[in-house]
Design a protein around this motif. Structure first.
Motif, PDB file in Angstrom:
ATOM      1  N   ALA A  83       0.843  -1.211   0.000  1.00 21.11           N
ATOM      2  CA  ALA A  83       0.000   0.000   0.000  1.00 21.11           C
ATOM      3  C   ALA A  83       0.873   1.255   0.000  1.00 21.11           C
ATOM      4  CB  ALA A  83      -0.930  -0.012   1.207  1.00 21.11           C
ATOM      5  N   ASP A  84       1.933   1.249   0.790  1.00 23.00           N
ATOM      6  CA  ASP A  84       2.850   2.394   0.809  1.00 23.00           C
ATOM      7  C   ASP A  84       3.474   2.634  -0.561  1.00 23.00           C
ATOM      8  OD1 ASP A  84       2.340   2.833   3.495  1.00 23.00           O
ATOM      9  OD2 ASP A  84       4.179   1.847   4.190  1.00 23.00           O
ATOM     10  N   ILE A  85       3.822   1.550  -1.247  1.00 21.57           N
ATOM     11  CA  ILE A  85       4.394   1.661  -2.592  1.00 21.57           C
ATOM     12  C   ILE A  85       3.355   2.249  -3.551  1.00 21.57           C
ATOM     13  CG2 ILE A  85       5.199   0.314  -4.582  1.00 21.57           C
ATOM     14  CD1 ILE A  85       6.509  -1.589  -2.441  1.00 21.57           C
ATOM     15  N   MET A 113      -6.105  -4.706  -3.409  1.00 22.14           N
ATOM     16  CA  MET A 113      -5.382  -3.487  -3.040  1.00 22.14           C
ATOM     17  C   MET A 113      -6.219  -2.242  -3.338  1.00 22.14           C
ATOM     18  SD  MET A 113      -2.699  -4.382  -1.500  1.00 22.14           S
ATOM     19  CE  MET A 113      -2.070  -2.712  -1.303  1.00 22.14           C
ATOM     20  N   ARG A 114      -6.970  -2.240  -4.413  1.00 18.22           N
ATOM     21  CA  ARG A 114      -7.846  -1.099  -4.702  1.00 18.22           C
ATOM     22  C   ARG A 114      -8.829  -0.885  -3.555  1.00 18.22           C
ATOM     23  NH1 ARG A 114      -9.105  -2.233 -11.093  1.00 18.22           N
ATOM     24  NH2 ARG A 114      -7.256  -1.199 -11.931  1.00 18.22           N
ATOM     25  N   GLY A 115      -9.423  -1.980  -3.076  1.00 18.74           N
ATOM     26  CA  GLY A 115     -10.328  -1.880  -1.951  1.00 18.74           C
ATOM     27  C   GLY A 115      -9.627  -1.475  -0.672  1.00 18.74           C
ATOM     28  N   HIS A 116      -8.467  -2.030  -0.443  1.00 18.31           N
ATOM     29  CA  HIS A 116      -7.671  -1.718   0.753  1.00 18.31           C
ATOM     30  C   HIS A 116      -7.283  -0.246   0.786  1.00 18.31           C
ATOM     31  CE1 HIS A 116      -4.858  -2.511   4.042  1.00 18.31           C
ATOM     32  NE2 HIS A 116      -3.972  -1.803   3.382  1.00 18.31           N
ATOM     33  N   LEU A 117      -6.917   0.302  -0.349  1.00 21.02           N
ATOM     34  CA  LEU A 117      -6.486   1.695  -0.415  1.00 21.02           C
ATOM     35  C   LEU A 117      -7.661   2.663  -0.262  1.00 21.02           C
ATOM     36  CD1 LEU A 117      -3.862   1.282  -3.252  1.00 21.02           C
ATOM     37  CD2 LEU A 117      -3.377   1.843  -0.845  1.00 21.02           C
ATOM     38  N   ARG A 118      -8.862   2.225  -0.545  1.00 27.64           N
ATOM     39  CA  ARG A 118     -10.043   3.086  -0.381  1.00 27.64           C
ATOM     40  C   ARG A 118     -10.473   3.199   1.073  1.00 27.64           C
ATOM     41  NH1 ARG A 118     -12.396   0.158  -5.128  1.00 27.64           N
ATOM     42  NH2 ARG A 118     -11.751   1.390  -6.906  1.00 27.64           N
ATOM     43  N   ARG A 119     -10.051   2.223   1.896  1.00 25.49           N
ATOM     44  CA  ARG A 119     -10.465   2.224   3.319  1.00 25.49           C
ATOM     45  C   ARG A 119      -9.819   3.332   4.084  1.00 25.49           C
ATOM     46  NH1 ARG A 119      -9.202  -3.907   4.420  1.00 25.49           N
ATOM     47  NH2 ARG A 119     -10.004  -4.631   2.483  1.00 25.49           N
TER      48      ARG A 119
END
Length: 119
Positions: A83-85, A113-119
């Protein structure tokens, strides 16, 4: 921020942005120089047991995706690293070795990751 997918065997391009190999195993027949990776994040790949069970069988893909997402949920350290990357680069390309562009772990990982980054 954009997440793209590409087979590691395809030629690298400047438009790929930050290139991350997301396979647990190194792809056969390609040198590290030719792969032109920024990072090999093997721990984000599916477990050996899950990978062997799946065997790239499209009929098992939905079950594979569900099991792989559970593995990712249990591996937040590597998910946070990825996610940091993703957040630190305008474009990140997840590289994979599978022949099937629709039924592989990179597809599941990108969507996760798309879902994770939206959280």
């Amino acid at each position: 921020m954009e997440i793209a997918l590409k087979r590691v065997y395809e030629a690298a391009s400047d438009s790929d942005g930050y290139r991350v190999l997301v396979d647990r195993l190194w792809p056969r027949g390609i040198s590290k120089a030719k792969a032109k990776l920024d990072l090999w994040l093997k721990d984000v790949g599916p477990s050996t047991e899950l990978r062997k069970w799946f065997g790239h069988d499209p009929a098992k893909f939905d079950e594979f995706a569900e099991r792989y997402r559970k593995e990712l949920e249990a591996n937040q350290t590597v998910v946070d690293q990825l996610a940091d990357i993703c957040l630190g680069n305008p474009r990140v390309t997840f590289l994979y070795g599978a022949k099937d562009p629709e039924h592989n772990q990179a597809v599941v990982l990108r969507d996760y990751m798309r879902g994770h980054l939206r959280r």
